[in-house]
Enzyme design. Structure first.
Site, short mmCIF file in Angstrom:
data_model
loop_
_atom_site.label_atom_id
_atom_site.label_comp_id
_atom_site.label_asym_id
_atom_site.label_seq_id
_atom_site.Cartn_x
_atom_site.Cartn_y
_atom_site.Cartn_z
N ASP A 96 94.26 27.83 44.95
CA ASP A 96 93.40 28.55 44.23
C ASP A 96 92.11 29.67 45.21
OD1 ASP A 96 94.56 27.14 41.80
OD2 ASP A 96 91.95 26.82 41.61
N LYS A 112 98.62 28.61 37.17
CA LYS A 112 98.27 27.46 36.39
C LYS A 112 97.30 27.50 35.87
CE LYS A 112 95.54 25.31 39.85
NZ LYS A 112 94.26 25.22 39.41
N CYS A 133 90.72 21.04 41.06
CA CYS A 133 91.80 21.53 41.65
C CYS A 133 93.19 20.71 43.25
CB CYS A 133 91.98 23.18 41.48
SG CYS A 133 91.18 23.73 40.07
#
Ligand code: ZN
Length: 222
Positions: free
Chosen positions: A39, A122, A155
């Site tokens: 991310d 995702k 995450c």
């Protein structure tokens, strides 16, 4: 205005971080290793982003060094890209972020994926949940994953945990992840070390993409 309620007396005011096992160096066979960049998207990293982690920008340079060495050694590079569509229920928790197709959704340009890298979209914290990540790692014979990116206790932790639960060896360099505060950062390290038996490495520079040397006394099988 009423003063805020005092915290329950049974809750400690402060907590000690238990000792962490942190190594200076780890050798990983590049043929069996993937780096997963979690991310590192404009909304989380860049000024003007929707959900900026202030220290995430400091990790760009170390991650870039790591990726350079990973690619030249032949280790695979994966990216996760947090991805939401309009009306995602996660927006009730975090506000709107990484809306698919927007600038904020793109990976920061310094870490732009190169040819041969794999980008996995995702929709939740865990990079494995509802994505082809597990299948792709297996196809490429990956056994060890180096996890970097943001956010450390969200995450990054969920992806590292999910890898460890599948018995991948998880390696996390301390200068490759970032969180919103020290507690969250340390909580992530504690879980990765203690619960998931991952390897914490002081710096990305301690990760060597080379076959580990045979340990002394090991008898080669002929
Ligand atoms: Zn999200």
């Amino acid at each position: 205005m009423e003063p805020a309620a005092a915290p329950s007396p049974s809750l400690p005011k402060s907590v000690k971080v238990p000792p962490l096992r942190i190594v200076d160096e780890v050798a990983l066979d590049p043929q069996e290793t993937a780096v997963i960049v979690v991310d590192m998207q404009n909304d989380f990293v860049k000024p003007g982003g929707k959900l900026v982690v202030p220290t995430a920008a400091q990790t760009i340079e170390p991650i870039s060094r790591l990726l350079g060495r990973a690619r030249s050694s032949g280790a695979r590079v994966f990216y996760t890209k947090d991805t939401h569509y309009p009306g995602d229920p996660e927006f009730e928790i975090w506000g709107e972020h990484v809306l698919r197709g927007t600038w904020g959704w793109e990976i920061v340009e310094e870490l732009a994926p190169r040819e041969g890298d794999i980008v996995v979209e995702k929709t939740r914290y865990d990079g494995f949940y509802g994505t082809p990540l597990e299948d792709l790692l297996r196809v490429y014979g990956v056994r060890h994953v180096v996890v970097v990116g943001t956010v450390a206790n969200i995450c990054v932790l969920h992806t590292a945990a999910s890898a460890a639960l599948r018995w991948y060896r998880v390696v996390v360099p301390l200068d490759g992840i970032s969180a919103l505060n020290d507690f969250d950062y340390m909580a992530a390290l504690r879980q990765i070390d203690f619960l998931y038996r991952g390897t914490l490495v002081k710096s990305v520079d301690g990760i060597k993409f080379e076959k580990p040397k045979k340990t002394e006394g090991e008898t080669p099988i002929v």
